[in-house]
Design an enzyme around this catalytic site. Structure first.
Site, PDB file in Angstrom:
ATOM      1  N   ASP A   1       4.434  49.150  47.027  1.00  0.00           N
ATOM      2  CA  ASP A   1       5.470  49.889  46.299  1.00  0.00           C
ATOM      3  C   ASP A   1       5.031  50.071  44.841  1.00  0.00           C
ATOM      4  OD1 ASP A   1       7.842  51.112  45.725  1.00  0.00           O
ATOM      5  OD2 ASP A   1       9.117  49.405  46.195  1.00  0.00           O
ATOM      6  N   ASP A   2       4.645  51.288  44.483  1.00  0.00           N
ATOM      7  CA  ASP A   2       4.221  51.612  43.113  1.00  0.00           C
ATOM      8  C   ASP A   2       2.866  50.998  42.760  1.00  0.00           C
ATOM      9  OD1 ASP A   2       6.728  52.746  43.049  1.00  0.00           O
ATOM     10  OD2 ASP A   2       7.358  51.801  41.182  1.00  0.00           O
TER      11      ASP A   2
ATOM     12  N   CYS B   1       9.087  57.010  45.615  1.00  0.00           N
ATOM     13  CA  CYS B   1       9.074  56.069  46.742  1.00  0.00           C
ATOM     14  C   CYS B   1       9.693  56.635  48.016  1.00  0.00           C
ATOM     15  CB  CYS B   1       9.816  54.785  46.358  1.00  0.00           C
ATOM     16  SG  CYS B   1       9.335  54.050  44.790  1.00  0.00           S
TER      17      CYS B   1
ATOM     18  N   ASN C   1       3.375  55.572  46.008  1.00  0.00           N
ATOM     19  CA  ASN C   1       3.125  56.438  44.854  1.00  0.00           C
ATOM     20  C   ASN C   1       2.429  55.610  43.783  1.00  0.00           C
ATOM     21  OD1 ASN C   1       6.500  55.974  44.741  1.00  0.00           O
ATOM     22  ND2 ASN C   1       5.330  55.247  42.987  1.00  0.00           N
TER      23      ASN C   1
END
Length: 465
Positions: free
Chosen positions: A12-13, A51, A238
């Site tokens: 996530d990120d 996301c 992302n």
């Protein structure tokens, strides 16, 4: 016949901040070990740097503007995928796989994404994630089913609070590795300021926790004896939660890790072909031997180019489509990236670019505002927030995308070619924002085919005007 299992792990990120991808300050031994057993696609791109909508593309094999998942699904944002959309869990359920998702889900509605087992929450508790993964693998063995298991890690997403990446928690089973701000690498898209280094140190600690979680899940796979029957893919949704990256279609926002371990496939191979997250679902279907009956499925299986070390014909570009992050972050962009150039069309270019709430509240953004000359990497703050209608960058001479060639007449031919490619792709994918983007170069044929009347006033903006 051996079962064809699939393990998908989504960070996530996370940007390309792994030791195996060249970040000298990262400590990611488990992901580095996975890369040594995998094909690393070095030109892998999410289609949208947000996301929820990015995950909708991964799970549907279609552009988010095609399926209604224009931005964040949860809470007040409430974007969701159209009913009737064929998705990964629905397709694999019907084919007899046990489907499960652990941790972050972030897509909806549940009826469109019907994982057999949904174990949400605790996305940072990587020990708990690995325990639940073992249970899924064991259940599939008991039921004599192949499995498709998705792990939605929550690291290294920012947590609530300034500079927080949830590192203040003593996570069970995790060794907390502290990073010194002076030792981290500051990427070229960010300014080298003390506050930036402080947040990057926190970010790298969260990346290291993620890495430990990946190691735990892969150990569960090995302990169950299904390693040689399981396709493994590790990606991020992302780019990093910093300025110039997350929620933008600049390279730092959309060029991401993509480690694909295929039983019997090549190992430690760096693959330069341009791949998109829209290719993930077709690749899974190809590996599993499931023939899709959905003609709307886009993307292609990566298996035919898995062992290539040179860019193949037909694999030289990717498209991007970003519209919302949070519901208050409206800034539609359509993008084309090739080996040599990136082209971005800012549909609502008269608006200031809106920051995601976690980035707006960051120490990094505060530092940029406080410290002259107020630069975000090589880009003045004013240019970051107030963007032109079109952007064109020469990636060979300007890899950090700071000199906009769209306003230089010497590059008009390249600009027009890429603009036309994006327009054709928008038509093909029935992009609702094609018409919204000014109509000076929309054909009469398109309007007639869609029952639209040409407006009397056209947008006559040209490069250099």
């Amino acid at each position: 016949m051996a079962k064809r299992n699939i393990l998908l792990m989504i960070a996530d990120d996370l940007g390309r901040d792994l030791g195996c991808l060249g970040n000298r300050g990262a400590i990611t031994p488990h992901l580095d070990a996975l890369a040594a057993q995998s094909v690393s696609f070095d030109n892998a791109f999410c289609t949208t740097a947000s996301c929820s909508s990015s995950r909708s593309v991964i799970y549907s094999g279609r552009q988010n503007h095609e399926i209604g998942h224009y931005g964040h699904e949860h809470g007040i944002n409430h974007f969701s995928t159209f009913d009737g959309t064929a998705t990964l869990p629905a397709i694999f359920n019907a084919a007899g796989w046990l489907t499960a998702i652990i941790g972050k889900v972030h897509v909806g509605p549940e009826a469109v994404y019907p994982w057999t087992l949904r174990m949400e929450g605790d996305g940072r508790n990587v020990t708990s994630i690995a325990t639940r993964a073992r249970k899924v693998i064991d259940l599939a063995a008991q039921e004599d089913q192949p499995f498709h298991l998705t792990i939605g890690f929550q690291d290294p997403h920012r947590a609530r609070g300034r500079k927080s990446f949830a590192n203040e928690t003593d996570w069970p089973g995790v060794h907390a590795h502290k990073f010194a701000p002076g030792e981290v690498e500051v990427p070229a898209y960010l300014p080298d300021l003390p506050e930036v280094r402080e947040e990057l140190a926190e970010y790298h600690q969260a990346v290291n926790r993620l890495d430990q979680g990946v190691g735990m899940v892969l150990e569960a796979l090995s302990d169950a004896g299904v390693e040689e029957d399981t396709l493994v893919l590790f990606i991020s949704d992302n780019g990093v939660p910093f300025l110039n990256a997350k929620s933008t279609l600049y390279a730092a926002g959309c060029r991401l890790p993509f480690l694909l371990r295929c039983p019997g496939g090549p190992k430690t191979l760096r693959n330069p072909n341009f791949v998109s997250f829209i290719d993930v679902l077709p690749t899974f279907l190809d590996w599993a031997g499931i023939e899709s009956r959905d003609p709307s499925l886009r993307g292609r299986s990566l298996l035919p180019v898995l062992n290539q070390t040179e860019v193949q014909d037909g694999w030289r570009h990717v498209f991007g489509s970003h519209t919302f992050h949070e519901v208050t972050n409206y800034y539609p962009v359509r993008c084309l990236r090739t080996q040599t150039h990136s082209y971005l069309k800012n549909v609502a270019w008269r608006l200031d670019f809106p920051l995601a709430s976690d980035i707006y509240g960051s120490l990094t953004f505060e530092a940029v505002r406080k410290h002259p000359p107020h630069m975000i990497g090589g880009r003045p703050v004013r240019d970051f927030f107030r963007r032109p209608h079109e952007e064109l960058y020469d990636l060979t001479n300007d890899p950090h995308e700071t000199r906009n060639l769209a306003v230089e007449r010497a590059h008009a031919e390249t600009l027009v070619q890429m603009r036309e490619q994006v327009e054709a792709w928008q038509k093909e994918t029935r992009d609702p924002w094609l018409y919204k983007d000014g109509v000076s170069w929309l054909s009469n044929e398109y309007h007639e085919d869609h029952g639209l009347a040409l407006p009397e006033c056209h947008d006559t903006w040209l490069p250099g005007d």
